[in-house]
Scaffold this motif. Structure first.
Motif, PDB file in Angstrom:
ATOM      1  N   UNK A 108      25.409  25.671 -28.593  1.00 54.08           N
ATOM      2  CA  UNK A 108      24.445  25.675 -27.232  1.00 54.08           C
ATOM      3  C   UNK A 108      25.341  26.743 -26.617  1.00 54.08           C
ATOM      4  N   UNK A 109      26.506  27.060 -26.557  1.00 53.69           N
ATOM      5  CA  UNK A 109      27.281  28.157 -25.516  1.00 53.69           C
ATOM      6  C   UNK A 109      27.016  29.381 -26.351  1.00 53.69           C
ATOM      7  N   UNK A 110      27.127  29.481 -27.649  1.00 48.18           N
ATOM      8  CA  UNK A 110      26.952  30.684 -28.253  1.00 48.18           C
ATOM      9  C   UNK A 110      25.345  31.181 -28.218  1.00 48.18           C
ATOM     10  N   UNK A 111      24.611  30.226 -28.167  1.00 49.90           N
ATOM     11  CA  UNK A 111      23.065  30.537 -28.369  1.00 49.90           C
ATOM     12  C   UNK A 111      22.712  31.156 -26.877  1.00 49.90           C
ATOM     13  N   UNK A 112      23.365  30.451 -25.817  1.00 54.07           N
ATOM     14  CA  UNK A 112      22.892  30.865 -24.312  1.00 54.07           C
ATOM     15  C   UNK A 112      23.729  32.208 -24.054  1.00 54.07           C
TER      16      UNK A 112
ATOM     17  N   UNK B 164      27.932  20.959 -31.673  1.00 52.43           N
ATOM     18  CA  UNK B 164      26.635  21.178 -30.938  1.00 52.43           C
ATOM     19  C   UNK B 164      26.882  21.821 -29.634  1.00 52.43           C
ATOM     20  N   UNK B 165      27.871  21.332 -28.757  1.00 49.33           N
ATOM     21  CA  UNK B 165      28.188  22.145 -27.867  1.00 49.33           C
ATOM     22  C   UNK B 165      28.602  23.799 -27.647  1.00 49.33           C
ATOM     23  N   UNK B 166      29.237  23.925 -28.735  1.00 50.77           N
ATOM     24  CA  UNK B 166      29.621  25.408 -29.384  1.00 50.77           C
ATOM     25  C   UNK B 166      28.503  25.863 -29.605  1.00 50.77           C
TER      26      UNK B 166
ATOM     27  N   UNK C 294      34.243   7.601 -38.923  1.00 48.26           N
ATOM     28  CA  UNK C 294      32.942   7.924 -38.320  1.00 48.26           C
ATOM     29  C   UNK C 294      32.936   8.220 -36.975  1.00 48.26           C
ATOM     30  N   UNK C 295      33.839   7.588 -36.060  1.00 53.53           N
ATOM     31  CA  UNK C 295      34.155   8.102 -34.763  1.00 53.53           C
ATOM     32  C   UNK C 295      34.464   9.625 -34.677  1.00 53.53           C
ATOM     33  N   UNK C 296      35.479   9.999 -35.674  1.00 52.02           N
ATOM     34  CA  UNK C 296      35.823  11.147 -35.660  1.00 52.02           C
ATOM     35  C   UNK C 296      34.955  12.426 -35.832  1.00 52.02           C
ATOM     36  N   UNK C 297      34.116  11.992 -36.881  1.00 51.78           N
ATOM     37  CA  UNK C 297      33.039  12.736 -37.249  1.00 51.78           C
ATOM     38  C   UNK C 297      32.024  12.960 -35.920  1.00 51.78           C
ATOM     39  N   UNK C 298      31.794  11.949 -35.340  1.00 53.34           N
ATOM     40  CA  UNK C 298      30.793  12.065 -34.235  1.00 53.34           C
ATOM     41  C   UNK C 298      31.377  13.017 -33.177  1.00 53.34           C
ATOM     42  N   UNK C 299      32.709  12.911 -32.857  1.00 53.77           N
ATOM     43  CA  UNK C 299      33.361  13.879 -31.882  1.00 53.77           C
ATOM     44  C   UNK C 299      33.134  15.204 -32.248  1.00 53.77           C
ATOM     45  N   UNK C 300      33.317  15.299 -33.757  1.00 55.21           N
ATOM     46  CA  UNK C 300      33.362  16.874 -34.223  1.00 55.21           C
ATOM     47  C   UNK C 300      32.312  17.362 -34.170  1.00 55.21           C
ATOM     48  N   UNK C 301      30.923  16.484 -34.435  1.00 60.27           N
ATOM     49  CA  UNK C 301      29.688  16.898 -34.207  1.00 60.27           C
ATOM     50  C   UNK C 301      29.326  17.188 -32.898  1.00 60.27           C
ATOM     51  N   UNK C 302      29.672  16.431 -31.777  1.00 64.31           N
ATOM     52  CA  UNK C 302      29.466  16.634 -30.506  1.00 64.31           C
ATOM     53  C   UNK C 302      29.959  18.026 -30.042  1.00 64.31           C
ATOM     54  N   UNK C 303      31.140  18.249 -30.578  1.00 66.53           N
ATOM     55  CA  UNK C 303      31.802  19.771 -30.147  1.00 66.53           C
ATOM     56  C   UNK C 303      31.013  20.861 -30.806  1.00 66.53           C
TER      57      UNK C 303
END
Length: 94
Positions: free
Chosen positions: A87-91, A83-85, A72-81
């Motif tokens: 947002x970066x590509x959308x901007x 989301x950041x990617x 679960x912790x690994x999947x949360x970290x992957x999801x966070x990455x």
């Protein structure tokens, strides 16, 4: 430094508890035969009695819970990455 304590599998713990219950002897005698610490065996027996799980092995349930928490912790970290990617590509497209 001391040696690290050995990690016993859930199956080993369950078999040790069953052996203790069937033997009718002391923790020390059973632990000596298995090559583990009598205090550990005592803890396993108490945990098995307290967790009398309907599906069987309470030690396996504990191992599964730890594994699922790590996943679960690994999947949360992957999801966070991701989301950041995202947002970066959308901007960059604006």
């Amino acid at each position: 430094m001391g040696t690290p304590s050995p990690k016993y599998t859930a199956e080993f713990k369950q078999k040790a508890v069953e052996l203790y219950r069937k033997s009718g002897t002391t923790y020390a005698e059973v632990a000596r035969g298995l090559g583990c610490d009598p205090g550990s065996l005592s803890d396993w027996v108490k945990k098995a009695a307290a967790d009398a799980a309907p599906d069987g092995n309470p030690f396996q349930m504990a191992e599964d819970l730890r594994r699922l928490k790590r996943e679960n912790e690994r999947l949360r970290r992957e999801n966070e990455i991701l989301l950041k990617a995202s947002a970066f590509f959308a901007s960059r497209q604006l």
